[in-house]
Design an enzyme around this catalytic site. Structure first.
Site, PDB file in Angstrom:
ATOM      1  N   ASN A 151      -8.750   1.836  10.293  1.00 51.80           N
ATOM      2  CA  ASN A 151      -7.936   1.558  11.463  1.00 51.80           C
ATOM      3  C   ASN A 151      -8.509   2.247  12.695  1.00 51.80           C
ATOM      4  O   ASN A 151      -8.965   1.610  13.629  1.00 51.80           O
ATOM      5  CB  ASN A 151      -6.494   1.993  11.203  1.00 51.80           C
ATOM      6  CG  ASN A 151      -5.539   1.602  12.312  1.00 51.80           C
ATOM      7  OD1 ASN A 151      -4.336   1.771  12.193  1.00 51.80           O
ATOM      8  ND2 ASN A 151      -6.013   1.053  13.420  1.00 51.80           N
ATOM      9  N   THR A 152      -8.504   3.578  12.674  1.00 52.69           N
ATOM     10  CA  THR A 152      -8.897   4.346  13.851  1.00 52.69           C
ATOM     11  C   THR A 152     -10.324   4.043  14.301  1.00 52.69           C
ATOM     12  O   THR A 152     -10.596   3.981  15.504  1.00 52.69           O
ATOM     13  CB  THR A 152      -8.757   5.852  13.565  1.00 52.69           C
ATOM     14  OG1 THR A 152      -7.436   6.113  13.082  1.00 52.69           O
ATOM     15  CG2 THR A 152      -8.998   6.669  14.815  1.00 52.69           C
ATOM     16  N   ALA A 206      -9.735   5.594   4.676  1.00 51.19           N
ATOM     17  CA  ALA A 206      -9.697   6.730   5.597  1.00 51.19           C
ATOM     18  C   ALA A 206     -11.040   7.445   5.696  1.00 51.19           C
ATOM     19  O   ALA A 206     -11.738   7.630   4.693  1.00 51.19           O
ATOM     20  CB  ALA A 206      -8.616   7.740   5.209  1.00 51.19           C
ATOM     21  N   GLY A 207     -11.358   7.849   6.901  1.00 54.36           N
ATOM     22  CA  GLY A 207     -12.533   8.681   7.142  1.00 54.36           C
ATOM     23  C   GLY A 207     -13.741   7.968   7.699  1.00 54.36           C
ATOM     24  O   GLY A 207     -14.623   8.600   8.274  1.00 54.36           O
ATOM     25  N   LYS A 267       0.851  -1.188   0.000  1.00 57.25           N
ATOM     26  CA  LYS A 267       0.000   0.000   0.000  1.00 57.25           C
ATOM     27  C   LYS A 267       0.889   1.240   0.000  1.00 57.25           C
ATOM     28  O   LYS A 267       1.719   1.430   0.891  1.00 57.25           O
ATOM     29  CB  LYS A 267      -0.920   0.034   1.219  1.00 57.25           C
ATOM     30  CG  LYS A 267      -1.869   1.235   1.173  1.00 57.25           C
ATOM     31  CD  LYS A 267      -2.460   1.545   2.519  1.00 57.25           C
ATOM     32  CE  LYS A 267      -3.145   2.908   2.468  1.00 57.25           C
ATOM     33  NZ  LYS A 267      -3.528   3.399   3.807  1.00 57.25           N
ATOM     34  N   GLY A 284      -8.203   9.337  10.061  1.00 55.27           N
ATOM     35  CA  GLY A 284      -8.463   9.413  11.494  1.00 55.27           C
ATOM     36  C   GLY A 284      -9.554  10.366  11.911  1.00 55.27           C
ATOM     37  O   GLY A 284      -9.791  10.566  13.104  1.00 55.27           O
TER      38      GLY A 284
END
Length: 355
Positions: free
Chosen positions: A307-308, A285-286, A198, A259
């Protein structure tokens, strides 16, 4: 015939003798490991050095003077005085349903789960591993970081998430230039042997938006070197097409800043990217909660990376399971086909035969 050295040559010769004797008198040489100065025994191979530091040579990758050293040669190459070494590793699995049969492919590899999870921000490796299991993910992203030379017994991600069972996707998180990203992934390939990677090249620390000029350049270089880059990018269908042209194997537009948990901010451009490329598109993301993962899948994305949203949930294990369900629900809804939108009401019960 005797050779008489000039005073300057004599001084140089004595300096050389002093320098050479500094290596042999105490039997050590001076090197830098991961930015730290160290003196080590002269004559060690790179494999022996890794072992003396407490690491298993087969579990690390070594860069020597900005050149990645093939793992197969670590036992043959001797460390020399003045060497600059970087030693890294990776940081940071019932009944078959209809979704399980609906697999997707990237770079010749096929997966059932459409949820990819990161391995950062968890309280422990144990919690991380439990979240991966609850999510049903078959791919995890892993950052490439220097080994802790001061504590070689520190746990490693590979001790908790088996790379033989879960596909590791090395990423370039934290890289702000194409050159740093390329260098990182060369080390990653040596550490784990994976070509599927990635790529993300960030433009600035405040927004963590991708620098598309550097990203395009790095994608092209990596593709020519045999890498299969899945690329983090802006939600721009033109940029996505250019990434496809230079060798990306998957397009990974951001839904919102990394994040942030804001959810997908521009559904239109994500849908345009999906419609305009032959490559798999994964929102990266997001996403903050399961319903937002569902939205991404309903737009026709091949998958979602997060992830977050899981790691910072009050209960990461339960959120991982929720994200799995959200991704599966969104995919099934996309395959089923959404009803058309109408401006006015349309009764679900027939009006004919009313009493």
């Amino acid at each position: 015939m005797r050779t008489i050295l000039s005073p300057s040559r004599l001084v140089q010769s004595r300096l050389l003798l002093v320098r050479d004797s500094a290596v042999s008198i105490d039997g050590t040489i001076s090197i830098h490991i991961n930015g730290e100065h160290r003196r080590i025994r002269d004559g060690l191979t790179l494999a022996e050095l890794a072992s003396e530091l407490g690491f298993v040579p087969e579990k690390v990758a070594v860069e020597r003077n900005l050149e990645v050293v093939p793992r197969s040669t670590l036992a043959q190459i001797k460390v020399e005085d003045g060497d600059e070494l970087e030693i890294v590793h990776f940081v940071g699995g019932g009944d078959v349903s209809a979704v399980d049969d609906d697999s997707w492919s990237v770079a010749g590899k096929t997966f059932r789960s459409r949820l990819i999870v990161g391995t950062g921000k968890y309280k422990s490796f144990e919690q991380n591993a439990a979240a991966v299991a609850a999510s049903g993910a078959e791919i995890v992203t892993v950052a490439v970081r220097r080994v802790n030379v001061s504590d070689p017994n520190a746990p490693m991600l590979t001790d908790f998430i088996d790379p033989k069972k879960i596909t590791y996707l090395p990423n370039t998180a934290g890289c702000f230039t194409g050159e740093d990203a390329i260098r990182t992934l060369r080390l990653a390939r040596e550490a784990g042997g994976w070509d599927l990677v990635k790529l993300e090249v960030l433009g600035e620390a405040r927004t963590l938006y991708p620098d598309m000029v550097e990203t395009l350049r790095a994608t092209e270089v990596l593709a020519k070197e045999g890498f299969k880059p899945m690329v983090y990018c802006v939600d721009d269908p033109i940029a996505a097409k250019r990434l496809e042209d230079v060798g990306a194997v998957a397009i990974m537009p951001l839904g919102a800043p990394i994040g942030s948990g804001l959810g997908i901010q521009n559904k239109v451009t994500i849908r345009l990217i999906v419609e305009g490329t032959k490559l798999p598109v994964l929102v990266d993301a997001g996403v903050g909660t399961a319903s937002e993962a569902t939205v991404a899948m309903e737009l026709g994305c091949a998958g979602v990376l997060m992830n977050t949203a899981i790691a910072e949930a009050k209960d990461p294990i339960l959120m991982a399971a929720a994200m799995k369900a959200g991704v599966e629900a969104g995919r099934m809804a996309y395959r089923a086909g959404r009803m058309g939108k109408r401006l006015y009401a349309d009764p679900s019960s027939p009006l004919a035969g009313l009493i």
